[in-house]
Design a protein around this motif. Structure first.
Motif, PDB file in Angstrom:
ATOM      1  N   GLU A 112      -2.878   7.636   3.267  1.00 51.66           N
ATOM      2  CA  GLU A 112      -3.442   7.893   1.941  1.00 51.66           C
ATOM      3  C   GLU A 112      -4.939   7.612   1.901  1.00 51.66           C
ATOM      4  OE1 GLU A 112      -1.204   5.473  -0.742  1.00 51.66           O
ATOM      5  OE2 GLU A 112       0.670   6.538  -0.346  1.00 51.66           O
TER       6      GLU A 112
ATOM      7  N   LEU B 290       2.541   5.088   6.211  1.00 47.88           N
ATOM      8  CA  LEU B 290       2.339   6.067   5.143  1.00 47.88           C
ATOM      9  C   LEU B 290       1.156   5.691   4.257  1.00 47.88           C
ATOM     10  CD1 LEU B 290       6.032   6.842   4.125  1.00 47.88           C
ATOM     11  CD2 LEU B 290       4.467   8.292   5.459  1.00 47.88           C
ATOM     12  N   LYS B 291       1.020   4.409   3.982  1.00 57.85           N
ATOM     13  CA  LYS B 291      -0.118   3.946   3.169  1.00 57.85           C
ATOM     14  C   LYS B 291      -1.439   4.204   3.883  1.00 57.85           C
ATOM     15  CE  LYS B 291      -1.728   0.215   0.326  1.00 57.85           C
ATOM     16  NZ  LYS B 291      -1.219  -0.574  -0.753  1.00 57.85           N
TER      17      LYS B 291
ATOM     18  N   LYS C 117       9.216  11.539   5.758  1.00 57.77           N
ATOM     19  CA  LYS C 117       9.397  10.435   4.804  1.00 57.77           C
ATOM     20  C   LYS C 117      10.873  10.172   4.517  1.00 57.77           C
ATOM     21  CE  LYS C 117       5.054  10.902   2.254  1.00 57.77           C
ATOM     22  NZ  LYS C 117       4.443  11.268   0.959  1.00 57.77           N
TER      23      LYS C 117
ATOM     24  N   LYS D   6      11.314  -0.341   8.401  1.00 52.31           N
ATOM     25  CA  LYS D   6      11.135   0.095   7.011  1.00 52.31           C
ATOM     26  C   LYS D   6       9.740  -0.289   6.521  1.00 52.31           C
ATOM     27  CE  LYS D   6      15.876  -0.240   5.298  1.00 52.31           C
ATOM     28  NZ  LYS D   6      16.745  -0.934   4.322  1.00 52.31           N
ATOM     29  N   LYS D   7       9.403  -1.561   6.706  1.00 53.07           N
ATOM     30  CA  LYS D   7       8.104  -2.068   6.257  1.00 53.07           C
ATOM     31  C   LYS D   7       6.969  -1.419   7.048  1.00 53.07           C
ATOM     32  CE  LYS D   7       5.670  -6.436   5.520  1.00 53.07           C
ATOM     33  NZ  LYS D   7       5.754  -7.894   5.657  1.00 53.07           N
ATOM     34  N   LYS D   8       7.162  -1.262   8.344  1.00 49.74           N
ATOM     35  CA  LYS D   8       6.140  -0.657   9.192  1.00 49.74           C
ATOM     36  C   LYS D   8       5.882   0.795   8.784  1.00 49.74           C
ATOM     37  CE  LYS D   8       3.930  -0.377  13.354  1.00 49.74           C
ATOM     38  NZ  LYS D   8       4.345  -0.813  14.659  1.00 49.74           N
ATOM     39  N   PHE D   9       6.939   1.537   8.473  1.00 50.97           N
ATOM     40  CA  PHE D   9       6.773   2.932   8.081  1.00 50.97           C
ATOM     41  C   PHE D   9       6.011   3.035   6.760  1.00 50.97           C
ATOM     42  CE2 PHE D   9       8.650   7.122   6.641  1.00 50.97           C
ATOM     43  CZ  PHE D   9       7.865   7.885   7.492  1.00 50.97           C
ATOM     44  N   LYS D  10       6.303   2.140   5.818  1.00 54.35           N
ATOM     45  CA  LYS D  10       5.549   2.122   4.556  1.00 54.35           C
ATOM     46  C   LYS D  10       4.065   1.869   4.816  1.00 54.35           C
ATOM     47  CE  LYS D  10       9.316   0.737   1.510  1.00 54.35           C
ATOM     48  NZ  LYS D  10       9.888  -0.311   0.659  1.00 54.35           N
ATOM     49  N   LYS D  11       3.781   0.987   5.758  1.00 52.66           N
ATOM     50  CA  LYS D  11       2.407   0.684   6.132  1.00 52.66           C
ATOM     51  C   LYS D  11       1.720   1.924   6.749  1.00 52.66           C
ATOM     52  CE  LYS D  11      -0.192  -2.468   9.119  1.00 52.66           C
ATOM     53  NZ  LYS D  11      -0.074  -3.517  10.131  1.00 52.66           N
TER      54      LYS D  11
ATOM     55  N   LYS E 299      15.495   7.625   7.675  1.00 54.70           N
ATOM     56  CA  LYS E 299      15.985   6.294   7.298  1.00 54.70           C
ATOM     57  C   LYS E 299      15.742   5.305   8.433  1.00 54.70           C
ATOM     58  CE  LYS E 299      17.697   7.885   3.472  1.00 54.70           C
ATOM     59  NZ  LYS E 299      16.691   8.142   2.486  1.00 54.70           N
TER      60      LYS E 299
END
Length: 147
Positions: free
Chosen positions: A146, A142-143, A126, A135-140, A129
């Motif tokens: 969950e 990680l989501k 996480k 950035k957006k793809k990595f957040k997706k 960098k």
């Protein structure tokens, strides 16, 4: 009679070994693509789950792609494949392996392999960098872990 029993036991044990080898997981193939649906510069899947000892093979379906590990479990070497070449890696240690396509990392060409049931180094992953669309793809990604 003892020799006969030893032969039967040896055959039985040999059958168990052959059976165990037959149950080994097939290599997982992940394609390196210029386009998947509406997305450009992507891998065939964003997150792969494999078992310890399983191999993943990344195959280029278009030129100019590779695999570079940017976050791996402690003690694992970060590897980088050659451009436009098929690349296979056997995962021998549990954890999270985060990788990018070197030329297209900022365009969102990233992926993750989770080995075994452990996310022991997810926090370290996480911390990586990313730039640009990644950035957006990595957040997706990680989501998706969950849920």
């Amino acid at each position: 009679m003892k020799l006969y029993l030893i032969l039967i036991a040896a055959c039985f044990m040999g059958g168990m070994v052959l059976s165990a080898k037959a149950e080994e997981k097939e290599p997982l193939v992940i394609e390196m693509l210029n386009k998947r649906g509406k997305d450009k510069m992507v891998y065939g899947q964003d997150v792969a789950r494999v078992e310890v000892g399983q191999t993943v093979t990344w195959t280029p379906k278009s030129k100019g792609h590779n695999v570079q590990f940017v976050s791996v479990p402690e003690g694992v070497e970060k590897v980088k494949s050659k451009l436009s070449k098929e690349f296979s890696y056997t995962f021998e240690q549990e954890g999270v392996y985060l990788y990018v396509c070197t030329p297209h990392a900022s365009m969102g060409m990233i992926g993750m392999v989770i080995v075994g049931e452990s996310d022991v180094n997810l926090d370290e992953a996480k911390d990586h960098k990313f730039r640009g669309k990644s950035k957006k793809k990595f957040k997706k990604i990680l989501k998706s872990l969950e849920g």
